[in-house]
Design an enzyme around this catalytic site. Structure first.
Site, PDB file in Angstrom:
ATOM      1  N   ASP A 179     -68.636  -1.857 -25.843  1.00 55.93           N
ATOM      2  CA  ASP A 179     -69.002  -3.066 -25.098  1.00 55.93           C
ATOM      3  C   ASP A 179     -70.260  -3.731 -25.633  1.00 55.93           C
ATOM      4  OD1 ASP A 179     -69.198  -5.056 -23.212  1.00 55.93           O
ATOM      5  OD2 ASP A 179     -69.203  -3.744 -21.476  1.00 55.93           O
ATOM      6  N   HIS A 222     -63.347  -2.289 -17.550  1.00 52.86           N
ATOM      7  CA  HIS A 222     -64.262  -1.812 -16.503  1.00 52.86           C
ATOM      8  C   HIS A 222     -63.474  -1.348 -15.272  1.00 52.86           C
ATOM      9  CE1 HIS A 222     -67.505  -3.078 -18.998  1.00 52.86           C
ATOM     10  NE2 HIS A 222     -67.223  -4.360 -18.876  1.00 52.86           N
TER      11      HIS A 222
END
Length: 457
Positions: free
Chosen positions: A323, A272
């Site tokens: 993810d 991220h």
């Protein structure tokens, strides 16, 4: 079959015509013939394809979350956020059995393969049973996920997750986090238990969950004990709330705190890294680490935008991951990585360099390199000594009719929503044919049974 004739193949130096790829019994590319001629064997030609690419690495996956995709899209009474989504995810995770996690992971990996991912980095933290104790075989949940990868043919980097604390300052875990609870010694024991699983298709690294859930001293212990070639992944700076809490605790931002530890290098993937200042952008790039960008999940959770232009300008390396698996398509991750920047900056054609101005080509090739590095495996290139992980596009699709090779990646990524992947090989073994996974029926049947059980809770 240990060879494939490509009329057009994406090699490290760019597109090349009339290429024959050879691989050995270990699934490694052993020879690449240039300017080759298509050969006939009797009345039939050899196996051939028009558009051949290296398979993409999915550098960040929580496989079990595939089962809850689409089930959290309902507004609450107050403002919804990552943190309210997380509470729902915890409740869901408490019910999943070893048999179910294998069925879910197999469904996910088959879907990823059909869309052109050929390897996954599994950020695995669902270690314990529903009561919060280890199974008789402590690594059973990880073993089940690896079994799903083997069942589907997906290459995998298994990353057992250290998850010790609920927040900065070593706060005790909540009761609904009990299935994740581990210390550094237990994670090292899990890694040792998985050593026998390592082979050409399976690597084992480690993942301290985040600086909220693992201390710097614990991370040092893991890094010191892990063999030097193994990958290390961590969530970091995903939400502004996390950044603010880190500053309140340490006086530093999360990426700043981690970089100041002196631990970060090319083995690391910083997942991220959404909320960065200029110094942190430069610091990640200078460290040689990979930024793990998961655009569809970051959009779904309202995380924010990665600072892509400055990171590219600094020479930073990045890859993509699905993810939480609201999407299983590398095309969607790359498309929205670019589109997010266009919306943020109110411009066009953001991702590129002087050397590569075609946005699709830049994104795909950069993500190949970053994903391979993050996996700790020899992937992402059609090159001798690398895995024979190969994606064949559907040349019969109208989008590719009469196309020039220089336009293939831009068209694949930015034109339409059809899946243009026709065939997929992993380690030289075909796993997808004509857009369908070869074991799709049995995998879907097991997943359907699993979901009927979970949805009845």
């Amino acid at each position: 079959m240990n060879s494939l004739y490509a009329h057009h193949a994406l090699l490290p130096q760019g597109w090349a015509s009339n290429v024959r790829l050879h691989w050995n019994e270990h699934g490694e590319l052993s020879q690449i013939e240039h300017d080759a001629s298509l050969q006939a064997h009797g009345h039939e030609y050899e196996q051939q394809a028009q558009w051949v690419l290296p398979g993409m690495s999915n550098l960040h996956s929580h496989a079990f979350q595939r089962a809850m995709a689409g089930m959290t899209e309902m507004a609450g009474e107050g403002k919804d956020s990552f943190w309210t989504w997380r509470d729902l995810m915890y409740r869901y995770a408490l019910h999943i059995t070893p048999e179910q996690i294998q069925a879910i992971a197999a469904q996910l990996y088959a879907e990823c393969l059909r869309h052109g991912y050929t390897a996954v980095c599994e950020f695995h933290y669902l270690h314990l049973n529903q009561e919060g104790s280890f199974y008789v075989r402590p690594a059973e949940m990880a073993e089940r996920v690896i079994a799903a990868a083997e069942q589907t043919g997906m290459g995998i980097s298994m990353l057992p997750v250290l998850y010790s604390y609920a927040d900065f300052g070593e706060q005790a875990l909540r009761h609904d986090q009990r299935r994740f609870s581990t210390n550094a010694e237990e994670i090292l024991q899990l890694i040792a238990a998985l050593e026998c699983k390592r082979n050409a298709q399976v690597e084992v690294g480690v993942a301290p969950h985040s600086l909220r859930a693992a201390s710097i001293s614990q991370i040092r212990e893991l890094v010191a004990a892990l063999p030097v070639e193994r990958p290390i992944h961590i969530h970091i700076a995903e939400q502004q709330k996390e950044v603010d809490a880190c500053i309140a605790y340490s006086g530093k931002r999360p990426v700043e705190l981690l970089l100041d530890s002196g631990l970060v290098n090319q083995r690391w993937c910083l997942v991220h890294a959404t909320h960065l200042n200029k110094a942190e952008v430069q610091g990640i790039a200078a460290s040689g680490a990979v930024a793990g960008i998961c655009t569809t999940t970051e959009g779904n959770l309202g995380d924010g935008f990665f600072d892509l232009p400055d990171y590219i300008a600094a020479g930073g390396r990045f890859g993509i991951g699905s993810d939480s698996h609201v999407s299983q398509s590398p095309v969607e991750e790359l498309r929205w990585l670019e589109y997010g920047q266009r919306l943020r900056l109110q411009g066009r054609n953001i991702a590129g360099t002087q050397a590569q101005r075609k946005v699709g080509d830049f994104l795909y090739q950069a993500a190949l390199q970053g994903g391979a590095q993050a996996s700790g495996r020899k992937l992402g290139q059609l090159k001798v000594g690398y895995r024979a992980d190969i994606v064949v596009l559907d040349d019969a699709h109208p989008n590719l009719a009469g196309i020039n090779s220089t336009d293939v990646l831009n068209t694949w990524i930015f034109a339409g929503n059809d899946n243009l992947v026709r065939d997929v090989y992993v380690g030289g073994q075909q796993v997808v044919q004509d857009g369908k996974h070869l074991r799709q029926a049995e995998i879907q049947a097991a997943y359907g049974e699993c979901m009927r059980s979970l949805r009845a809770l």
